[in-house]
Design a protein around this motif. Structure first.
Motif: not given
Length: 285
Positions: A36-37, A39-40, A43-47, A73-75
């Motif tokens: 999760k970290s 991805l953040k 610049g991504g977000q775990l939806v 995932i949203k990127h």
């Protein structure tokens, strides 16, 4: 005991979703939070997170089970689904869960010493590499074993070889196991077909590949090789099957069956700070 495994899985989903704080420091929680970290930071977000458990066998003292993780995932403006299959063992004492660990696959045992490149590799037949077919194969079989091929516990290189063959790369070098790249039925193959390090050396010497310096130079159907320990012997391979919203490769692989996984494997249990990568672009004629 099934109920306790279900609660454990729900607890991990809640941790990833931010619905609970980390109450205990376990290796599994650390791995999920690292995903999760990471991805953040990109610049991504775990939806959304979906996890489905399946018990393979259960006794009074232990259970072997798998978890099929799906991460929405949203990127940037792009959405994609990353998937991963995790195989685990849980131990019980007096009905209480006392241990839960990932089952690691054994390392490749084939001795590929003697495998080498020579000038005869210049005779490799010319071909057209169909990237779409290679990626389609990787998508079709990422979580299954094609019955037309042998099945290995440590299956990463066998799977990537199959993807290249589906893309049109011709086999060459049979019947010498220490030469070329080939498979004959389910009982005979070159070391480079199944052993990660020999496969990397094959790509390095083949006239139809170019080693590039950055993952962002890769396109669909290209290959990434991994030396997790940084000791010079490569032990994993993946195929590029997608790109995130910033042009970074997403990959499919076997052993820990994965789909659309971020290329650097920082969330893998095999990852070390000494990891080395090699990036191979396959020429398209």
């Amino acid at each position: 005991m099934r109920e306790k495994l279900e609660n454990l899985l729900k607890d991990r989903i809640a941790l990833l979703a931010g619905e609970r704080k980390q109450s205990r420091k376990t290796f599994e929680d650390e791995r999920l939070l690292k995903k999760k970290s990471s991805l953040k930071q990109r610049g991504g977000q775990l939806v959304k997170v979906i996890a489905k458990g399946n018990v393979e066998k259960m006794t009074e003292r232990e259970a072997v089970y798998t978890i099929h993780w799906s991460f929405a995932i949203k990127h940037g403006d792009q959405f994609y689904i990353e998937e991963e299959i995790e195989r685990r063992r849980a131990a019980f004492s007096l009905g209480e869960l006392v241990e839960d660990e990932e089952l690691m696959m054994p390392s490749e045992e084939e001795d590929d010493r003697g495998w080498s490149m020579d000038e005869s590799w210049r005779n490799w037949p010319d071909f057209h590499y169909d990237r779409l077919k290679a990626v389609q194969y990787a998508e079709r079989w990422w979580n299954e074993f094609n019955p037309a091929y042998p099945k290995f516990n440590d299956d990463c290189t066998n799977f990537i070889s199959q993807c290249l063959r589906a893309g049109g790369v011709p086999m060459w070098g049979q019947p010498e196991r220490t030469r070329g790249w080939w498979i004959d039925g389910k009982s005979n193959w070159s070391y480079s077909w199944t052993v990660a390090h020999a496969f990397m050396l094959m790509l390095k010497g083949a006239k139809w590949t170019v080693e590039v310096g950055s993952p962002r130079e890769l396109v669909l159907g290209d290959i990434i090789c991994y030396d997790f320990e940084g000791d010079g012997r490569f032990n994993h391979n993946t195929i590029v099957t997608g790109m995130d919203g910033y042009g970074n490769p997403l990959v499919n692989a076997h052993t820990t069956n994965s789909r659309m996984r971020y290329w650097n494997y920082e969330d893998s249990t095999a990852y070390t700070p000494y990891i080395q990568y090699r990036f191979f672009h396959i020429k398209t004629r």
